[in-house]
Scaffold this motif. Structure first.
Motif, PDB file in Angstrom:
ATOM      1  N   UNK A 228       0.828  -1.198   0.000  1.00 34.95           N
ATOM      2  CA  UNK A 228       0.000   0.000   0.000  1.00 34.95           C
ATOM      3  C   UNK A 228       0.869   1.257   0.000  1.00 34.95           C
ATOM      4  N   UNK A 229       0.399   2.263  -0.735  1.00 31.60           N
ATOM      5  CA  UNK A 229       0.985   3.594  -0.662  1.00 31.60           C
ATOM      6  C   UNK A 229       0.328   4.314   0.511  1.00 31.60           C
ATOM      7  N   UNK A 230       1.139   4.792   1.460  1.00 29.64           N
ATOM      8  CA  UNK A 230       0.636   5.349   2.715  1.00 29.64           C
ATOM      9  C   UNK A 230       1.180   6.767   2.885  1.00 29.64           C
ATOM     10  N   UNK A 231       0.314   7.668   3.349  1.00 30.03           N
ATOM     11  CA  UNK A 231       0.745   9.055   3.535  1.00 30.03           C
ATOM     12  C   UNK A 231      -0.274   9.800   4.387  1.00 30.03           C
ATOM     13  N   UNK A 232       0.176  10.858   5.091  1.00 27.93           N
ATOM     14  CA  UNK A 232      -0.794  11.714   5.771  1.00 27.93           C
ATOM     15  C   UNK A 232      -1.573  12.508   4.730  1.00 27.93           C
ATOM     16  N   UNK A 233      -2.880  12.665   4.875  1.00 26.28           N
ATOM     17  CA  UNK A 233      -3.676  13.349   3.842  1.00 26.28           C
ATOM     18  C   UNK A 233      -3.136  14.721   3.463  1.00 26.28           C
ATOM     19  N   UNK A 234      -2.599  15.458   4.431  1.00 30.45           N
ATOM     20  CA  UNK A 234      -2.124  16.810   4.132  1.00 30.45           C
ATOM     21  C   UNK A 234      -0.865  16.814   3.268  1.00 30.45           C
ATOM     22  N   UNK A 235      -0.215  15.649   3.116  1.00 29.24           N
ATOM     23  CA  UNK A 235       0.974  15.597   2.262  1.00 29.24           C
ATOM     24  C   UNK A 235       0.643  15.972   0.826  1.00 29.24           C
ATOM     25  N   UNK A 236      -0.600  15.707   0.407  1.00 29.04           N
ATOM     26  CA  UNK A 236      -0.998  16.007  -0.969  1.00 29.04           C
ATOM     27  C   UNK A 236      -1.208  17.493  -1.198  1.00 29.04           C
ATOM     28  N   UNK A 237      -1.032  18.308  -0.155  1.00 28.67           N
ATOM     29  CA  UNK A 237      -1.061  19.761  -0.366  1.00 28.67           C
ATOM     30  C   UNK A 237       0.118  20.203  -1.226  1.00 28.67           C
ATOM     31  N   UNK A 238       1.184  19.407  -1.237  1.00 30.13           N
ATOM     32  CA  UNK A 238       2.356  19.728  -2.067  1.00 30.13           C
ATOM     33  C   UNK A 238       2.151  19.175  -3.477  1.00 30.13           C
ATOM     34  N   UNK A 239       2.326  20.040  -4.450  1.00 29.76           N
ATOM     35  CA  UNK A 239       2.102  19.633  -5.840  1.00 29.76           C
ATOM     36  C   UNK A 239       3.019  18.489  -6.252  1.00 29.76           C
ATOM     37  N   UNK A 240       4.275  18.517  -5.813  1.00 23.59           N
ATOM     38  CA  UNK A 240       5.222  17.467  -6.202  1.00 23.59           C
ATOM     39  C   UNK A 240       4.839  16.128  -5.591  1.00 23.59           C
ATOM     40  N   UNK A 241       4.320  16.140  -4.375  1.00 22.29           N
ATOM     41  CA  UNK A 241       3.881  14.891  -3.742  1.00 22.29           C
ATOM     42  C   UNK A 241       2.690  14.323  -4.506  1.00 22.29           C
ATOM     43  N   UNK A 242       1.775  15.199  -4.914  1.00 21.70           N
ATOM     44  CA  UNK A 242       0.630  14.734  -5.700  1.00 21.70           C
ATOM     45  C   UNK A 242       1.101  14.091  -7.008  1.00 21.70           C
ATOM     46  N   UNK A 243       2.137  14.668  -7.618  1.00 22.01           N
ATOM     47  CA  UNK A 243       2.672  14.129  -8.869  1.00 22.01           C
ATOM     48  C   UNK A 243       3.251  12.738  -8.655  1.00 22.01           C
ATOM     49  N   UNK A 244       4.038  12.569  -7.597  1.00 21.75           N
ATOM     50  CA  UNK A 244       4.640  11.262  -7.313  1.00 21.75           C
ATOM     51  C   UNK A 244       3.561  10.238  -6.991  1.00 21.75           C
ATOM     52  N   UNK A 245       2.587  10.632  -6.189  1.00 19.44           N
ATOM     53  CA  UNK A 245       1.495   9.724  -5.838  1.00 19.44           C
ATOM     54  C   UNK A 245       0.740   9.265  -7.093  1.00 19.44           C
ATOM     55  N   UNK A 246       0.417  10.203  -7.980  1.00 20.89           N
ATOM     56  CA  UNK A 246      -0.312   9.861  -9.203  1.00 20.89           C
ATOM     57  C   UNK A 246       0.513   8.937 -10.089  1.00 20.89           C
ATOM     58  N   UNK A 247       1.822   9.190 -10.168  1.00 22.76           N
ATOM     59  CA  UNK A 247       2.688   8.343 -10.990  1.00 22.76           C
ATOM     60  C   UNK A 247       2.738   6.923 -10.439  1.00 22.76           C
ATOM     61  N   UNK A 248       2.876   6.772  -9.121  1.00 18.47           N
ATOM     62  CA  UNK A 248       2.941   5.444  -8.515  1.00 18.47           C
ATOM     63  C   UNK A 248       1.645   4.668  -8.765  1.00 18.47           C
ATOM     64  N   UNK A 249       0.514   5.336  -8.580  1.00 19.51           N
ATOM     65  CA  UNK A 249      -0.782   4.678  -8.773  1.00 19.51           C
ATOM     66  C   UNK A 249      -0.935   4.261 -10.240  1.00 19.51           C
ATOM     67  N   UNK A 250      -0.545   5.127 -11.165  1.00 20.83           N
ATOM     68  CA  UNK A 250      -0.653   4.797 -12.586  1.00 20.83           C
ATOM     69  C   UNK A 250       0.271   3.631 -12.960  1.00 20.83           C
ATOM     70  N   UNK A 251       1.502   3.650 -12.410  1.00 14.43           N
ATOM     71  CA  UNK A 251       2.433   2.558 -12.692  1.00 14.43           C
ATOM     72  C   UNK A 251       1.914   1.220 -12.173  1.00 14.43           C
TER      73      UNK A 251
END
Length: 297
Positions: free
Chosen positions: A269-292
């Motif tokens: 599982x990809x795990x993170x505190x919800x507020x981490x997605x406030x950072x644009x770069x974190x959102x980018x990495x998260x989206x890339x991992x999910x897509x991969x």
């Protein structure tokens, strides 16, 4: 007529308390005392002339005004963080640290990193390998990948890779099984074990191959990386996670001779505190991992 704004410290104290519904947890996040948080929130309420919390025994509840104000402040702080990131990132890569196990890093992530770097050259993705649980507040980690059931208190989690075990070996080893091999044809061949022998026992029993002695074969510790290298080197047959060997299977370095697989109730599982997605770069990495994770190599 000029408007007098509340202090930034009181706004942060309120927004953090509203997010946790706990002054103690807000104090821990902001590295101050609970008394300081309480004072700042009360000063903010006095300045606004409205109650932001309804204080009950051992419980804080946002008033309607408090809930609306907290939502607006959360958006405002996100905009401030994003604006700050833009200024800081000009000419410098945005550093994001991903924590994961060594096996996940080497077997699943490394074959895909070239695609990430080509698509996002301004993000410096750093991989920290550990099996322990990280503290997102103090360890400098933005995202983590963990093996489990996906339930982590206070954290968001998204399934990346199912825990499906499949038998693999080099093409030369698989050729020794003969045409149309069945799981029972593993008898007399070397079984490679990584951290224990129970996985092989479970797989062979599920496949009905009761004549194969699951107790024999080399034990290569401490993780599955050694078993993977041994299988690539033609030492024998390894039982590895299907999602981790997809690249080897696609490129012909390994072959899965049987259709049988065993699915665990665990997953990665990809795990993170919800507020981490406030950072644009974190959102980018998260989206890339999910897509991969949804991509077939």
């Amino acid at each position: 007529m000029s408007v007098v704004f509340p202090s930034l410290s009181s706004l942060r104290a309120f927004e953090t308390t509203a997010r946790h519904l706990s002054m103690k947890q807000a104090a821990e996040e902001l590295n101050v005392t609970p008394g300081a948080i309480s004072l700042q929130v009360r000063e903010l309420e006095a300045a606004l002339g409205v109650a932001l919390f309804e204080r009950k025994p051992r419980q804080l509840v946002l008033t309607p005004s408090g809930a609306d104000y907290a939502a607006s402040l959360r958006s405002a702080f996100r905009l401030i963080r994003e604006a700050t990131e833009v200024v800081r990132s000009r000419g410098n890569p945005d550093i994001i640290t991903l924590s994961c196990t060594t096996g996940f890093a080497i077997q699943w992530l490394m074959p895909r990193l070239d695609r990430f770097q080509a698509a996002h050259p301004n993000i410096d993705l750093r991989i920290g390998t550990t099996a322990r649980l990280v503290d997102f507040r103090t360890d400098g980690v933005a995202l983590a990948v963990r093996h489990g059931l996906g339930v982590y208190a206070g954290l968001a989690s998204e399934k990346l890779v199912d825990d499906v075990l499949v038998v693999v070996a080099s093409p030369e080893q698989v050729a020794k099984l003969g045409p149309s091999p069945a799981p029972r044809s593993l008898a007399g061949h070397t079984l490679i074990h990584d951290a224990g022998r129970n996985d092989w026992r479970m797989w062979l029993e599920a496949a009905g191959a009761f004549d194969v002695d699951w107790r024999k074969g080399p034990l290569i510790a401490p993780d599955s990386n050694g078993a993977l290298e041994a299988a690539r080197g033609g030492i024998g047959f390894a039982l590895l996670r299907e999602g981790f060997v997809a690249d080897d299977l696609a490129k012909g370095r390994l072959v899965a001779p049987f259709g049988n697989s065993v699915r665990s109730r665990f997953a990665y599982y990809l795990v993170y505190p919800p507020e981490a997605l406030d950072r644009a770069a974190v959102r980018t990495v998260r989206e890339w991992l999910v897509n991969e994770a949804s991509r077939v190599l």
